[in-house]
Motif scaffolding. Sequence first.
Motif, mmCIF file in Angstrom:
data_model
loop_
_atom_site.group_PDB
_atom_site.id
_atom_site.type_symbol
_atom_site.label_atom_id
_atom_site.label_comp_id
_atom_site.label_asym_id
_atom_site.label_seq_id
_atom_site.Cartn_x
_atom_site.Cartn_y
_atom_site.Cartn_z
ATOM 1 N N GLY A 1 0.793 -1.221 0.000
ATOM 2 C CA GLY A 1 0.000 0.000 0.000
ATOM 3 C C GLY A 1 0.823 1.267 0.000
ATOM 4 O O GLY A 1 0.281 2.349 -0.232
ATOM 5 N N ALA A 2 2.119 1.167 0.274
ATOM 6 C CA ALA A 2 2.995 2.348 0.268
ATOM 7 C C ALA A 2 3.537 2.579 -1.143
ATOM 8 O O ALA A 2 3.546 1.669 -1.976
ATOM 9 N N PRO A 3 3.997 3.779 -1.421
ATOM 10 C CA PRO A 3 4.591 4.037 -2.729
ATOM 11 C C PRO A 3 5.821 3.147 -2.971
ATOM 12 O O PRO A 3 6.446 2.652 -2.037
ATOM 13 N N THR A 4 6.148 2.987 -4.243
ATOM 14 C CA THR A 4 7.350 2.248 -4.652
ATOM 15 C C THR A 4 8.251 3.197 -5.422
ATOM 16 O O THR A 4 7.816 3.833 -6.389
ATOM 17 N N ILE A 5 9.507 3.313 -5.002
ATOM 18 C CA ILE A 5 10.458 4.171 -5.706
ATOM 19 C C ILE A 5 11.589 3.322 -6.265
ATOM 20 O O ILE A 5 11.961 2.291 -5.704
ATOM 21 N N PRO B 1 9.994 2.490 5.151
ATOM 22 C CA PRO B 1 8.666 3.110 5.101
ATOM 23 C C PRO B 1 7.967 2.915 3.762
ATOM 24 O O PRO B 1 6.741 2.945 3.688
ATOM 25 N N VAL B 2 8.771 2.777 2.690
ATOM 26 C CA VAL B 2 8.220 2.628 1.341
ATOM 27 C C VAL B 2 8.882 1.415 0.691
ATOM 28 O O VAL B 2 9.883 0.887 1.179
ATOM 29 N N LEU C 1 11.144 -3.445 -12.750
ATOM 30 C CA LEU C 1 11.503 -2.062 -12.442
ATOM 31 C C LEU C 1 10.297 -1.144 -12.263
ATOM 32 O O LEU C 1 10.466 0.055 -12.019
ATOM 33 N N ALA C 2 9.087 -1.674 -12.366
ATOM 34 C CA ALA C 2 7.883 -0.849 -12.211
ATOM 35 C C ALA C 2 7.911 -0.126 -10.861
ATOM 36 O O ALA C 2 8.248 -0.709 -9.830
ATOM 37 N N ALA C 3 7.590 1.161 -10.879
ATOM 38 C CA ALA C 3 7.629 1.985 -9.659
ATOM 39 C C ALA C 3 6.754 3.198 -9.878
ATOM 40 O O ALA C 3 6.161 3.387 -10.952
ATOM 41 N N ASP C 4 6.658 4.048 -8.859
ATOM 42 C CA ASP C 4 5.911 5.298 -8.978
ATOM 43 C C ASP C 4 6.762 6.404 -9.587
ATOM 44 O O ASP C 4 6.266 7.236 -10.342
ATOM 45 N N GLY D 1 1.826 9.066 0.680
ATOM 46 C CA GLY D 1 1.188 7.952 0.007
ATOM 47 C C GLY D 1 -0.025 7.418 0.750
ATOM 48 O O GLY D 1 -1.004 6.988 0.130
ATOM 49 N N ARG D 2 0.018 7.463 2.064
ATOM 50 C CA ARG D 2 -1.130 7.014 2.845
ATOM 51 C C ARG D 2 -2.275 8.020 2.772
ATOM 52 O O ARG D 2 -3.447 7.649 2.797
#
Length: 435
Positions: free
Chosen positions: A47-51, A112-113, A141-144, A427-428
Amino acid sequence: MGTHAPDMQRAAEWLAARLRLCGPLVAELWPTQGHPAVYAEWLGAPGAPTILVYGHYDVQPPEPLDRWKTLPFAPTVIGERVYGRGVSDDKGPLLIAVQVADAYFAATGGLPVNVKFLFEGEEELGSVHLPALVAAQAGRLAADFVLSADGGMWSAEIPSLTVSARGLAALEFTVRGPAKDLHSGRHGGSLQNPLHAIAELVASLHTPDGRVAVDGFYDGVTERGSAERQATARLPFSDAGYLAQTGAPEVFGEAGYSTLERQWDRPTLELNGLWGGYTAEGSKTVLPAEAHAKLTCRLVAGQEPGRIPGLIEAHLSRHLPPGVTLDVRPGEHGARAYRIPEGHVGRRVAGEVLEQVYGVAPLEVGMGGSIPVLETFQQLLGLDTVFFSFAVGDEDIHAPNEFFRLPRIAQGHQAWARYWARLAEVGRATALQHG
């Protein structure tokens, strides 16, 4: 890939092992047609962002060695600086991100992410094999968005956030005259000298006031608005300070623009190398058979890197002096200019975090250089890139006596840790938006 391929392999293996030491990171070496890339991931924050954290472990050659005051590949601390090839570009900034992950795992058992690391070994070669690798590994490699440990700040005294970078186009050309070097007394004055011809060609590429003289070079380039130009003019910069830093006697460039505008917002054509004939010690009276030049262009929005070399070749062909032939070879890589979208969440978080760390809002600045991988991430993954490096532009990057300021390590640790925590909060609170 040359005599240092084994050294590059060892560097990649060391980096992968260092990532594994952080804790529950899956770290891998991804082979390419050149030097391997290092990949690692931790996806334990549902549920958190992905970098995607980007950096590079390769460096520029250390030559000229006689200009170094320390051994280039033996990091040496002098005062509050560490000297060595690559300590600023990009090994120090890259290691900061790894160390923050290590600290998070040690303190909390997680991040955290969600974080993916991609560290390449060919950035200084133009990331020539990275597009194929990114295309093949697009799913992994998919990310935000991308958070780059490569880049750098404008000043050590004032925090800055780089929001744009110029693009790149390159080519080499050779001018040929006689089939072999000839005696300059016997043949001088009877045949065209390739060195004379190439000097004439190079001189034709600019007008006397510094503007590029290639037809069509400025097609698509738009002028910045008065508000943008005034914002640049208000930055704490002076030509006198710049000259003191560079050691040059005076500034020079396209008329009608300030030094910062020339560096960030205007396209350029620069001669990077010019050679031919006899250049060793002493004299050798030859009329050389050929002469060579290397050019690179820094591009701005509206210019296509694939089009620029053709325009330059056409110019060179039109202005070729008699008695010689021309051979033009476009460079192996190019890149469009890049700018982070105004409302991008990663850009906003970076500004917030830098203000927390330094107590003052960062200046938003441009980058005169180019990072070809920005276009790779944008085209193949649909990702924007946020620069978050703690190197500084005056740290003799690519030159002898490259250094990294030791206090920047602690500042970088604090900023990267705050960044991941703040991004998790954002992100939350809201759905993460792309640019």
